[in-house]
Structures are given as structure tokens and as C-alpha cells.
Scaffold this motif. Structure first.
Motif, PDB file in Angstrom:
ATOM      1  N   GLN A  37       0.820  -1.211   0.000  1.00 38.03           N
ATOM      2  CA  GLN A  37       0.000   0.000   0.000  1.00 38.03           C
ATOM      3  C   GLN A  37       0.856   1.265   0.000  1.00 38.03           C
ATOM      4  N   ILE A  38       2.009   1.212   0.636  1.00 34.55           N
ATOM      5  CA  ILE A  38       2.929   2.355   0.554  1.00 34.55           C
ATOM      6  C   ILE A  38       3.378   2.536  -0.902  1.00 34.55           C
ATOM      7  N   ALA A  39       3.746   1.429  -1.538  1.00 35.23           N
ATOM      8  CA  ALA A  39       4.207   1.513  -2.933  1.00 35.23           C
ATOM      9  C   ALA A  39       3.100   2.077  -3.824  1.00 35.23           C
ATOM     10  N   LEU A  40       1.880   1.603  -3.634  1.00 38.94           N
ATOM     11  CA  LEU A  40       0.786   2.093  -4.484  1.00 38.94           C
ATOM     12  C   LEU A  40       0.552   3.580  -4.256  1.00 38.94           C
ATOM     13  N   GLN A  41       0.664   4.022  -3.009  1.00 34.41           N
ATOM     14  CA  GLN A  41       0.491   5.461  -2.745  1.00 34.41           C
ATOM     15  C   GLN A  41       1.605   6.290  -3.375  1.00 34.41           C
ATOM     16  N   LEU A  42       2.780   5.682  -3.522  1.00 35.14           N
ATOM     17  CA  LEU A  42       3.867   6.392  -4.198  1.00 35.14           C
ATOM     18  C   LEU A  42       3.549   6.601  -5.675  1.00 35.14           C
ATOM     19  N   LEU A  43       2.840   5.629  -6.257  1.00 36.37           N
ATOM     20  CA  LEU A  43       2.669   5.612  -7.714  1.00 36.37           C
ATOM     21  C   LEU A  43       1.355   6.226  -8.183  1.00 36.37           C
ATOM     22  N   VAL A  44       0.328   6.135  -7.342  1.00 35.43           N
ATOM     23  CA  VAL A  44      -1.017   6.547  -7.782  1.00 35.43           C
ATOM     24  C   VAL A  44      -1.548   7.631  -6.843  1.00 35.43           C
ATOM     25  N   PRO A  45      -1.709   8.860  -7.321  1.00 32.89           N
ATOM     26  CA  PRO A  45      -2.241   9.907  -6.435  1.00 32.89           C
ATOM     27  C   PRO A  45      -3.739   9.714  -6.194  1.00 32.89           C
ATOM     28  N   PRO A  46      -4.285  10.338  -5.151  1.00 30.76           N
ATOM     29  CA  PRO A  46      -5.722  10.226  -4.896  1.00 30.76           C
ATOM     30  C   PRO A  46      -6.523  10.639  -6.132  1.00 30.76           C
ATOM     31  N   GLY A  47      -7.564   9.873  -6.418  1.00 27.73           N
ATOM     32  CA  GLY A  47      -8.416  10.196  -7.565  1.00 27.73           C
ATOM     33  C   GLY A  47      -7.948   9.586  -8.868  1.00 27.73           C
ATOM     34  N   ALA A  48      -6.766   8.980  -8.872  1.00 27.97           N
ATOM     35  CA  ALA A  48      -6.286   8.317 -10.095  1.00 27.97           C
ATOM     36  C   ALA A  48      -6.441   6.808  -9.925  1.00 27.97           C
ATOM     37  N   ASP A  88       8.991  -0.290 -11.218  1.00 27.26           N
ATOM     38  CA  ASP A  88       9.282   0.962 -10.518  1.00 27.26           C
ATOM     39  C   ASP A  88       9.361   0.716  -9.021  1.00 27.26           C
ATOM     40  N   THR A  89       8.454  -0.116  -8.532  1.00 31.36           N
ATOM     41  CA  THR A  89       8.481  -0.477  -7.106  1.00 31.36           C
ATOM     42  C   THR A  89       8.165  -1.966  -6.973  1.00 31.36           C
ATOM     43  N   LEU A  90       8.733  -2.557  -5.930  1.00 26.13           N
ATOM     44  CA  LEU A  90       8.378  -3.937  -5.584  1.00 26.13           C
ATOM     45  C   LEU A  90       8.118  -3.967  -4.082  1.00 26.13           C
ATOM     46  N   SER A  91       7.250  -4.896  -3.669  1.00 28.55           N
ATOM     47  CA  SER A  91       7.187  -5.233  -2.253  1.00 28.55           C
ATOM     48  C   SER A  91       7.626  -6.692  -2.162  1.00 28.55           C
ATOM     49  N   VAL A  92       8.461  -6.991  -1.192  1.00 25.31           N
ATOM     50  CA  VAL A  92       8.947  -8.373  -1.035  1.00 25.31           C
ATOM     51  C   VAL A  92       8.816  -8.766   0.436  1.00 25.31           C
ATOM     52  N   CYS A  93       8.442 -10.034   0.679  1.00 23.27           N
ATOM     53  CA  CYS A  93       8.169 -10.481   2.056  1.00 23.27           C
ATOM     54  C   CYS A  93       9.231 -11.453   2.551  1.00 23.27           C
ATOM     55  N   LEU A  94       9.563 -11.308   3.815  1.00 26.26           N
ATOM     56  CA  LEU A  94      10.534 -12.202   4.449  1.00 26.26           C
ATOM     57  C   LEU A  94       9.837 -13.283   5.271  1.00 26.26           C
ATOM     58  N   SER A  95       8.523 -13.155   5.386  1.00 29.66           N
ATOM     59  CA  SER A  95       7.781 -14.038   6.295  1.00 29.66           C
ATOM     60  C   SER A  95       6.869 -15.018   5.558  1.00 29.66           C
ATOM     61  N   LYS A  96       7.070 -15.145   4.232  1.00 34.01           N
ATOM     62  CA  LYS A  96       6.255 -16.100   3.459  1.00 34.01           C
ATOM     63  C   LYS A  96       7.196 -17.064   2.761  1.00 34.01           C
ATOM     64  N   VAL A 142       8.370 -11.817  10.785  1.00 31.57           N
ATOM     65  CA  VAL A 142       7.746 -10.533  10.425  1.00 31.57           C
ATOM     66  C   VAL A 142       8.609  -9.887   9.360  1.00 31.57           C
ATOM     67  N   GLY A 143       8.003  -9.092   8.492  1.00 30.35           N
ATOM     68  CA  GLY A 143       8.812  -8.175   7.716  1.00 30.35           C
ATOM     69  C   GLY A 143       8.685  -8.257   6.217  1.00 30.35           C
ATOM     70  N   SER A 144       8.578  -7.089   5.625  1.00 29.99           N
ATOM     71  CA  SER A 144       8.515  -6.918   4.173  1.00 29.99           C
ATOM     72  C   SER A 144       9.269  -5.645   3.843  1.00 29.99           C
ATOM     73  N   LEU A 145       9.633  -5.499   2.583  1.00 27.10           N
ATOM     74  CA  LEU A 145      10.293  -4.258   2.191  1.00 27.10           C
ATOM     75  C   LEU A 145       9.664  -3.695   0.930  1.00 27.10           C
ATOM     76  N   VAL A 146       9.647  -2.365   0.854  1.00 24.74           N
ATOM     77  CA  VAL A 146       9.343  -1.677  -0.402  1.00 24.74           C
ATOM     78  C   VAL A 146      10.688  -1.387  -1.037  1.00 24.74           C
ATOM     79  N   VAL A 147      10.803  -1.642  -2.333  1.00 29.45           N
ATOM     80  CA  VAL A 147      12.071  -1.464  -3.039  1.00 29.45           C
ATOM     81  C   VAL A 147      11.837  -0.470  -4.175  1.00 29.45           C
ATOM     82  N   GLY A 148      12.780   0.453  -4.372  1.00 26.65           N
ATOM     83  CA  GLY A 148      12.608   1.412  -5.468  1.00 26.65           C
ATOM     84  C   GLY A 148      13.737   2.426  -5.519  1.00 26.65           C
TER      85      GLY A 148
END
Ligand SMILES: Cc1ncc(COP(=O)(O)O)c(C=O)c1O
Length: 343
Positions: A67-78, A195-203, A209-215
Motif C-alpha cells: 500500500q505504501i508503494a501504491l500510494q507512491l505511484l497513484v495519487p488520490p483520484g487516479a 518501478d516499485t516492488l514489495s517483497v516479504c521475508l515471512s512467506k 515478520v517483515g517486508s520491504l518496499v524497493v525502489g
């Protein structure tokens, strides 16, 4: 994992190994909101480098990282485009709309398949008359798509589509490690396409626990602010990051064993006509439409015999292999399932 039960519900049920716990206990820590946790900083640098990006940000969960990555890429209303079964719109509690203010439009989900031409045809350009598309999200491997892997060529074509339309491309890479092991595609090759990835360490990798946003560095700087806004700023998180670093060092290559266990399960139950899709990684999707059993009945009967499986729908279920289910337990699971499916 519940005691004495074989837990094939998810690869998130794993418990830290003794080696991982030692690494956690020994971790150097600091206050990560001040940027002063050396173990978190090392993990972030390591993951960024693995994917050939400038920076990464440690987050508590995969949902928050997405969700952080998506907020980086898509502004409100888009608008965000993704498939109808994507985790980002199926299981993340409406966060894209509730927190990001974005709308989403979907293409039909068929396993992990993506048709770049279909996606290209859905993109809406900037203008005052229609909601503009700002990002496309794909899932590698695909959770509801039965652990399917999107082929590298398809991802390359999708990148071209995104470039031509000047929209961003995000990868929900919670299990991108599994795709890397299954198809032999370097993580940096995947990284270079998004442009962005999310990757999980707990799956599957076994961290608690733990995931990262990459970019890119400027994006991750903004991501740090969004993470804090969402309540994801952590303090002495190095204890958790140490588990993640341990997982990266010790638990990626061994995923091949989990894939082999899933293939073995799939082969054993295939004669009953219940495999929903070919098994490529550690997920075994079941379609019970052609059997007298529905999914809750099968799951309850399996539980009574000491085997836990996931119910995904009235006639769909899922088995997931992972590092806490050794080969003899897979044999036991095969015995239980073949017995129940034959009945
Ligand atoms: C494909 C995919 N993305 C994201 C997530 C979210 O991860 P979390 O449960 O850490 O929020 C999951 C969880 O299973 C997942 O399967």
C-alpha cells in the motif's frame, strides 16, 4: 503451527529456526525512526542491492509495503490496474481506496496469466473526462493464482506497455523468491522491470515478520513518510531485521525443496481430478467442483486426521508447503488426502 498437526494452510505459519533466533538475539539495534538501527539499515541496503534498486524500506507487513508503494505511484483520484484476484485489492481491506484514495479497475484473473495487450487496452490517458491510469500492479508468484509464475517475457512486454503509456509498474513480490527459484530468473532482472516492488521475508523464507518496499532513492524517502503516517515506524526493529537477513542468507535456495514437496502432493492428488492449476512453486490449488466434497467438509475431515488446509471458497481449497513441513509429513498428508478424496 498447531502442535502435532501438519499445517499446510500457508507458508506464513513457519517459526524461526534456532539459528534465526540466535541471529535475532545477537542483533545490534537502534531507533529506526531516527534511522539509527544498523541492522535495519543493513537489511535495507542488502535488499535494494539484490533487486538492483537504489533503496528499500523495512515494513511490518506485506500489505503495508504494497500500500505504501501504491500510494507512491497513484495519487488520490487516479487509477490502479490489476487482476481481479490480486492480493492488493482482495485481501488488503480496501486500503488502496481507504488510505490512498485511488480507484482500481481489474482484468479477469486466470491463474497467474497476464495478457499485456489486454492491459494496454485498459489504460486511460490523462485528461479531465476520465480517471487517469497511473500504475499497473502484478503479483509474482500469484497467491490466488495457485503459485503461478509470470514468465519473464510477459513481464518485459508489460514493461514496454507501461513505458509507452508512461504509467508505473508495481510488483507484489511477496513470493518473488519462489519465482526466482522456479524459473531461475535473477532477482535483479525482476527488479529492473518494476518501478516499485514489495517483497516479504515471512512467506516461505521463515522470518516471523517483515517486508520491504524497493525502489528509487527519492521514492523510498517519500515511502518513509507514508510508512510513519500509516503507523509503521518501528523503533529497535533490528531484532526483526536480523531474522530477515538470516532468512535471505539461508532460506532462498532451499525453496526448491518446498517446490518439490508441492509437486509430490500435486502428483498424488491429480488422479482425483482436483488440481485447479499446474503446480509451479509451493502452492497447490484445489478445485473440488468434480467431487462430492465441498471445501469446508474436506478441511474439517482433514483436520480430524491431523492435517490443516485452507478453504478459499465453497469448492476451492489450498495446500502450501514450507520449511516447517518435512518430507515424512508430506507423505502423511498424501495418505490423508488420498484416503479422503477416494471416500
Ligand atoms: C501475494 C501476497 N501479497 C501480500 C501479502 C500480504 O502480506 P501480509 O500478510 O504480511 O500483510 C500476502 C500475504 O499472504 C500475499 O500472499
Amino acid at each position: 503451527m498447531a502442535e502435532n498437526l501438519i499445517d499446510l494452510r500457508s507458508d506464513t505459519v513457519t517459526r524461526p529456526t534456532p539459528g534465526m533466533r540466535e541471529a535475532m538475539a545477537a542483533a545490534e539495534v537502534g531507533d529506526d525512526v531516527y534511522g539509527e538501527d544498523p541492522t535495519v539499515n543493513a537489511l535495507e541496503a542488502e535488499v535494494a542491492a539484490l533487486f538492483g534498486h537504489e533503496a528499500a524500506l523495512f515494513c511490518p507487513t506485506g500489505s503495508m509495503a504494497n500500500q505504501i508503494a501504491l500510494q507512491l505511484l497513484v495519487p488520490p483520484g487516479a487509477e490502479l490496474l490489476c487482476d481481479a484476484d490480486a492480493h492488493v485489492i482482495t485481501y488488503e481491506m480496501g486500503a488502496a481506496a481507504a488510505y490512498g484514495g485511488m480507484t482500481s479497475r481489474t482484468w479477469s484473473a486466470v491463474g497467474a496469466d497476464v495478457d499485456p495487450d489486454v492491459v494496454a487496452g485498459m489504460i486511460r490517458p490523462d485528461g479531465y473526462w476520465a480517471v487517469p491510469t497511473r500504475a499497473i500492479a502484478v503479483e509474482q508468484t500469484h497467491n490466488r493464482g495457485g503459485g503461478g509464475v509470470i514468465p519473464l517475457d510477459t513481464l518485459r512486454r508489460l514493461r514496454q506497455v507501461a513505458d509507452e503509456a508512461q504509467v508505473a509498474l508495481h510488483c507484489d513480490g511477496a513470493r518473488i523468491w519462489h519465482a526466482h527459484v522456479a524459473d531461475g530468473v535473477p532477482l535483479a532482472t525482476y527488479g529492473g522491470l518494476f518501478d516499485t516492488l514489495s517483497v516479504c521475508l515471512s512467506k516461505g523464507l521463515g522470518a516471523p515478520v517483515g517486508s520491504l518496499v524497493v525502489g528509487a532513492a527519492d521514492k523510498i524517502e517519500r515511502a518513509r513518510v507514508i510508512r510513519k503516517r500509516m503507523g509503521g515506524g518501528m523503533r529497535q526493529a533490528g531484532i526483526l531485521a536480523a531474522a530477515g537477513r538470516y532468512a535471505l542468507a539461508h532460506h532462498i535456495d532451499r525453496l526448491a525443496e518446498d517446490h518439490a514437496k508441492a509437486a509430490r502432493l500435486a502428483e498424488a492428488i491429480a488422479p482425483f481430478g482436483v488440481l485447479a492449476a499446474p503446480v509451479r512453486t509451493n502452492l497447490v490449488p484445489l478445485d473440488l467442483a468434480k467431487t462430492p466434497l465441498d471445501a469446508p467438509t474436506l478441511a474439517a475431515a482433514a483436520r480430524a486426521e491431523g492435517l490443516l488446509i485452507s478453504v478459499l471458497g465453497p469448492r476451492t481449497a489450498r495446500l502450501v508447503t514450507h520449511m516447517d513441513v518435512p518430507d515424512p509429513a508430506i507423505d502423511q498428508a498424501i495418505t490423508t488426502l488420498t484416503h479422503l478424496l477416494r471416500a
